[in-house]
Write a protein that holds these residues in place. Sequence first.
Motif, PDB file in Angstrom:
ATOM      1  N   PHE A  97      83.971  66.534 -25.704  1.00 41.44           N
ATOM      2  CA  PHE A  97      84.442  67.603 -26.593  1.00 41.44           C
ATOM      3  C   PHE A  97      83.275  68.392 -27.179  1.00 41.44           C
TER       4      PHE A  97
ATOM      5  N   THR B  31      85.205  60.529 -25.260  1.00 44.30           N
ATOM      6  CA  THR B  31      85.925  61.799 -25.396  1.00 44.30           C
ATOM      7  C   THR B  31      85.228  62.731 -26.378  1.00 44.30           C
TER       8      THR B  31
ATOM      9  N   THR C 248      86.413  54.710 -26.288  1.00 41.59           N
ATOM     10  CA  THR C 248      87.178  55.908 -25.919  1.00 41.59           C
ATOM     11  C   THR C 248      86.821  57.077 -26.832  1.00 41.59           C
TER      12      THR C 248
ATOM     13  N   PHE D 137      87.327  65.796 -15.797  1.00 41.85           N
ATOM     14  CA  PHE D 137      87.199  66.852 -16.803  1.00 41.85           C
ATOM     15  C   PHE D 137      86.572  68.111 -16.217  1.00 41.85           C
TER      16      PHE D 137
ATOM     17  N   ALA E 199      92.865  61.177 -17.814  1.00 45.35           N
ATOM     18  CA  ALA E 199      92.117  60.032 -18.336  1.00 45.35           C
ATOM     19  C   ALA E 199      92.947  58.770 -18.186  1.00 45.35           C
TER      20      ALA E 199
ATOM     21  N   VAL F 260      87.718  59.320 -16.145  1.00 51.61           N
ATOM     22  CA  VAL F 260      88.033  60.589 -16.792  1.00 51.61           C
ATOM     23  C   VAL F 260      87.700  61.734 -15.834  1.00 51.61           C
TER      24      VAL F 260
ATOM     25  N   ASN G  18      86.720  70.015 -20.979  1.00 48.04           N
ATOM     26  CA  ASN G  18      88.161  69.875 -21.160  1.00 48.04           C
ATOM     27  C   ASN G  18      88.667  68.743 -20.280  1.00 48.04           C
ATOM     28  N   ILE G  19      89.204  67.698 -20.892  1.00 49.49           N
ATOM     29  CA  ILE G  19      89.695  66.541 -20.139  1.00 49.49           C
ATOM     30  C   ILE G  19      90.992  66.892 -19.429  1.00 49.49           C
TER      31      ILE G  19
END
Length: 288
Positions: free
Chosen positions: A26, A22, A18, A56, A35, A54, A31-32
């Motif tokens: 980033f 992520t 994870t 995003f 999730a 996810v 931008n998530i």
Amino acid sequence: MTQPLVLTLACADRPGITAQVTGFLFERGANILDAQQFNDRAANGGEDRFFMRVVFDPGSAAADDLRAGFAGLADSFGMEWKMAREDRPRRTLILVSKFDHCLVDLLYRYRTGELPIEIVGIVSNHPREAAIRVDIGAIPFHHIPVTPETKPQAEAAFRALADETDAELVVLARYMQVFSDEQSAHFAGRCINIHHSFLPGFKGAKPYHQAHARGVKIIGATAHFVTADLDEGPIIHQDVERITHADSPEDLVRKGRDIERRVLAEAVRLFAAERVLMNGNRTVVFRG
């Protein structure tokens, strides 16, 4: 505004997945938006598995660049993965025989925008006038007759049609023909069947009559992936309805048709939204 992307992945579970996923997003300015993840703790000494979905906003990053960059991370974890635009309709072929209630429901949901699919063709082993009693508009209709003698040729013709239309999903909307092992393998993981029974019970022919003979108090329907094992594929979605001793087999069939159309439509929605991940002979379904 950029269109959101959906990343789905599955791999052997281990610490840091994870954080790495992520962190990758980033670092590239993504931008998530949503999730979900699932850790499948294996029984009997098997391998623990990790699943993730996810959604995003990629920001200024190009989708192809993100895919190319993520490939290295995916390889390091041995991931099975996919990154696709959330708003892209999945190209879909629908097969039907003489019961068109599931097809009619899919057409309605497709035309109202409820299902994120593009129906690129309807196929039947019966002529148009025998298979469908509703207007299908400009959707191409294909009659591919099937007999025991011509089954290999018919299946080859359908595979060619699927290739020609770039079909990502095949839906058996009460298509009353059993796929051969070759056909099942060809469409593995992208062919959904609706079985008019709450599997694993009452498989095969006339399941509602089987249920009535056993005096059941609940009937249901099951949408599952097609595999070489008849009605044994990984289950995507199920639903049930209560019945009573006063219901006849015909009542069960009538009530069952309503369940069938709902279950199949939901399974198609889940698949098209990249919410269904294979997990051996089971599925991981991220609801939403």
